[in-house]
Design an enzyme around this catalytic site. Structure first.
Site, PDB file in Angstrom:
ATOM      1  CG  HIS A  47      -2.211  -0.878   0.864  1.00  0.00           C
ATOM      2  ND1 HIS A  47      -1.997  -2.143   0.689  1.00  0.00           N
ATOM      3  CD2 HIS A  47      -3.305  -0.627   0.754  1.00  0.00           C
ATOM      4  CE1 HIS A  47      -3.003  -2.645   0.378  1.00  0.00           C
ATOM      5  NE2 HIS A  47      -4.053  -1.726   0.672  1.00  0.00           N
ATOM      6  CE  LYS A  75     -12.878   5.056   1.602  1.00  0.00           C
ATOM      7  NZ  LYS A  75     -14.018   5.495   0.760  1.00  0.00           N
TER       8      LYS A  75
END
Length: 878
Positions: free
Chosen positions: A140, A545
């Protein structure tokens, strides 16, 4: 407040002095004086001095345009050097009276507790040897530091270790000092920002480098430690074939939202891993051939090599030839399709068997002390890394599979798969999975998107099964998502049962995970296609999120409980794969605490988890630190298996339901329902600019749109840069306050004391709030946000203050992290270097948003350096 250890202070001070000398050499004493004024002003301002704050802003405001970049670089590099010193301090030589680190004692202490609790020594030895812990390295794009610099940082660490001896001669000390000065100068004169985005192959090579330079050495040391602890505690040894720790990777396999990861890239990365493994074993074999010069050998070994004066070397020579052949073939195969020549190593047993024969022979001939040296280490590596180094996972979005099948069903004039309901899809998929005829005619010409999906499946079919991990389906929601992949794999010639893993990552999908798996396990024929365990992945980033960390954490917990119950009912073994990030907003935090806070029964000897971006370097970048973290994983998974935490009491569950409901409402009221929020986010943080930072190979956005279109990483990274840290705490402040106002404070206190799940969440929340800083966030607003949006910023900062008050009330402290004063002191020391970077960043953002064309180049470079510096200072980017 206990001071930071004097030796750590001395190392930080020395590296800072060397950096100052280097800067003075290039820019002169007047420039270095400015940097000192900025640092001292920031330090005084933190202590409440108005004069210090004035000195800080005046010096920064007075900087020439040409000075912005070197000032940003100075503070960035100081924070990197402080990180090096801190990381080394964790593993430095202990003084005679110092206790051993907790990580080194955790396993032995746990085995003692388990024996006291009634576990038989033999059972403990078997359980530990049978653990299946797999750490999945992912690229990532939060690893801000360049590989070139990481190598220099590691060299600095090595010099700090060399210096850490009391008996050095004066000339030895000055030689170390000169080497450190050179390394710091090399770091300073190296550009810290990549000019081009890394490719997926670059990312994979970075992952292999972590194995080569750290894990290759750390792994046998950890297993040697386990073997010694087991012998002392249970009287048994760790079997040679035991591999309680393994490594997998997503680098080169994760194509979700990354068009740069193609079937060709996946094939290339698989071959590179084989090349790297062969190369590493060749180094081991060369060393062993030098060591094993003995003549006496067992009849079995002599039968293999014939009449040889040096039988061990003769056998190792045969293995060396095959390894060279394997390395040479992978090199050729990287340039084009080349069939494997005879003698190329294809199966792990071909690597292990000759090594094991040498080991058994040495023991049989009374040379056990030699057998259990470098040869045993090589056997441990062979059991863990095998011929393929890591197992490569493949990940793709469920929508891509559905689109491919739609195109196929329309071509076959069966209708549109995308428009079918779940029942129709399942009927079609089950019929095709059981059919002996191919689904696709030979002359079928798919679109580019479908061709890529099919090419990936063919790349899987062409690879050795042992080189691959799981096929992960992101945004999975229905049983058909799993069967669709099974059908595409079957159609492409995959004739072995690859694990196909649904990833549940939104709040709704987590809530539906249980019913989805229940339906899947009852489908005719599904169980016969299962390879041993049923793996399910839990997504931490996107659920947080979507719903905020409190609501997401409770949904993840309940989903795991349900999956444990369903698999137990169906007598299927469950493997939960945890998709955690490096930050609290993406499920991150200390692994030991996180594992021990999982629902009872959810670990059961198996644990699979992602290790991401910069966290790989912090946790596994140096062999000694890797050993500490691997020891913790072993102890935590064993404890969670044999001494799981208690099931939550009904009152705690009801409380979590109320907290989750209130937190979801509070989180979405801001993030989804406030019409100003997205615009405020884009202006108040460097979110737009982060997209230009050449971090990872994956685009930062999924598509145009609001917050939901952002990937979880830039979403967290942006808020971290401004120190509001919003995703990690938003929702908690309202939920906890409501509970206290309902008179439930005592219940919250009881949950914090007695329920590891809740304790860990509050501890993580406290850590994040200690790093958050409303005053810094306000500075960004004042510089970047128009007047009409500022009330929203004020409201968010008020909510942050409310979160701090509620947590202090719950923990009974007057200060955040009062119980972890060393951590608090570390944050406080870093603030003197972080504050100037924040002020610079806000100014640079304002300027770069005004400028157009070529004039922006210098600004952009300085801005990216501030991003890297703040990430280094806070130690958890995304």
């Amino acid at each position: 407040m206990p001071e930071i250890d004097a030796r750590l202070r001395e190392d930080v001070h020395q590296l800072g002095e060397l950096l100052g000398d280097t800067i003075r050499e290039q820019y002169g004493p007047a420039f270095l004086d400015k940097i000192e004024r900025i640092r001292k002003g920031a330090k005084a301002a933190r202590r409440g001095s108005a004069e210090g704050a004035q000195q800080l802003t005046a010096t920064l405001d007075g900087l020439e345009e040409s000075e912005l970049l070197p000032v940003a670089r100075a503070f960035n590099q100081f924070l990197n050097l402080a990180n090096i010193a801190e990381q080394y301090h964790r593993i430095r030589r202990r003084r005679p009276n110092e206790p051993e680190p907790f990580e080194n004692l955790a396993l032995e202490e746990l085995l003692g507790r388990l024996k006291d609790a009634g576990h038989a020594p033999g059972q403990l030895a078997r359980q530990l040897a049978g653990l299946e812990i797999e750490l999945v390295l992912t690229a990532h794009p939060t690893e801000v530091a360049r590989r070139t610099l990481i190598q220099k940082y590691d060299a600095i660490t090595a010099q700090l270790a060399t210096k850490d001896h009391a008996d050095l001669l004066p000339e030895e000390r000055s030689r170390i000092q000169r080497r450190l000065q050179r390394l710091v100068a090399e770091v300073w004169h190296t550009d810290e920002i990549r000019k081009v985005r890394p490719t997926p192959v670059d990312e994979a090579k970075w992952g292999f480098a972590v194995i080569e330079h750290s894990l290759w050495e750390a792994l046998p040391n950890v297993l040697r430690h386990v073997d010694e602890v087991l012998l002392r505690s249970t009287g048994e040894r760790l079997p040679l074939s035991a591999a309680p720790l393994r490594f997998a990777s997503w680098m080169g396999g994760d194509r979700d939202g990354n068009p740069n990861v193609t079937a060709g890239v996946t094939r290339e990365v698989l071959l590179l891993a084989r090349w790297m493994a062969a190369d590493l074993y060749l180094r081991d074999i060369d060393r062993l051939a030098a060591e094993l010069s003995m003549q006496e050998a067992s009849p079995a070994l002599l039968a293999r090599v014939g009449d040889s004066a040096e039988p061990y070397r003769a056998l190792l020579k045969q293995l060396r030839e095959r390894l060279r052949l394997t390395r040479s073939w992978t090199h050729q195969a990287l340039a084009g399709e080349v069939p494997a020549a005879e003698g190329v190593l294809e199966h792990n047993r071909d690597l292990v068997e000759p090594l094991q024969l040498c080991h058994e022979s040495l023991h049989a001939c009374g040379m056990g002390v030699i057998a259990d040296g470098a040869l045993l280490d090589c056997l441990r590596r062979a059991a863990t890394f095998g011929l393929f180094l890591v197992r490569l996972d493949v990940r793709q979005d469920a929508g891509r599979h559905a689109a491919a099948l739609s195109e196929i069903t329309e071509y076959l004039e069966l209708g549109s798969y995308a428009e079918w309901d779940e029942k129709t899809r399942l009927e079609f998929l089950l019929e095709e999975l059981n059919s002996r005829r191919p689904l696709l005619p030979a002359h079928y010409q798919p679109s580019a998107e479908t061709a890529e999906v099919l090419a990936t499946c063919r790349a899987i079919a062409a690879a050795p099964p042992a080189s691959l991990g799981s096929y992960v389906i992101s945004m999975a929601g229905q049983p058909s998502d799993v069967l669709a992949v099974q059908l595409l794999l079957k159609e492409s010639g995959v004739d072995w049962p690859m694990r196909v893993v649904p990833l549940f990552e939104t709040l709704d999908d987590l809530d539906n995970a249980g019913p989805c798996m229940e339906r899947l396990l009852t489908l005719p024929g599904y169980r016969s296609r299962l390879s041993g365990v049923q793996e399910v992945m839990i997504g931490y980033s996107d659920s947080a999120k979507d719903a905020g960390t409190l609501t997401a954490a409770w949904a993840q917990y309940r989903a795991q409980e349900k999956l444990v119950e369903i698999c137990r009912h169906h007598e299927v073994e469950l493997l939960l794969f945890h998709g955690r990030g490096g930050t609290v907003g993406r499920g991150g935090g200390p692994a030991h605490a996180a594992i021990l806070s999982q629902p009872p029964g959810s670990v059961a000897g198996r644990f699979r988890v992602t290790e991401q971006g910069e966290m790989i370097r912090f946790k596994f970048g140096l062999p000694d630190i890797a050993e500490q973290n691997l020891n913790l994983y072993l102890a935590a998974v064993l404890e969670a298996t044999l001494m799981p935490p208690p099931a939550p009491e009904p009152a705690w569950r009801a409380q979590m339901d109320r907290l989750a409901k209130d937190a979801l409402h509070a989180y979405r009221r801001v993030v989804r329902d406030d019409p100003q929020f997205v615009e405020y986010f884009r202006l108040a943080t460097p979110e737009q600019e982060l997209g230009r930072l050449p971090l990872g190979s994956r685009p930062a956005k999924r598509r145009e749109g609001g917050v939901e279109s952002l990937r979880a990483i830039p979403w967290i990274f942006a808020w971290t840069q401004t120190r509001l840290m919003l995703p990690a705490w938003l929702g908690w402040e309202t939920a906890l306050l409501n509970a206290i106002e309902r008179g439930e404070g005592a219940l919250l206190g009881q949950m914090r004391e007695r329920w590891p799940f809740f304790t860990t969440r509050i501890d993580m929340l406290e850590m994040v709030l200690a790093k958050a800083d409303a005053d810094i966030a306000r500075l960004y607003d004042e510089r970047l946000v128009p007047l009409e949006l500022r009330p929203l910023g004020r409201r968010l900062r008020d909510l942050l203050s409310q979160a701090v008050r509620v947590v202090l009330g719950l923990t009974g402290q007057s200060l955040l992290l009062a119980h972890a004063s060393e951590t608090r002191e570390s944050i406080s020391v870093r603030n003197s270097y972080l504050d100037p970077l924040h002020l610079l960043q806000a100014e640079l953002l304002a300027r770069s948003r005004r400028c157009r064309g070529d004039a922006c180049g210098g600004l952009e470079q300085a801005l990216l350096v501030t991003v890297a510096g703040i990430a280094a200072g806070l130690r958890n980017t995304g």
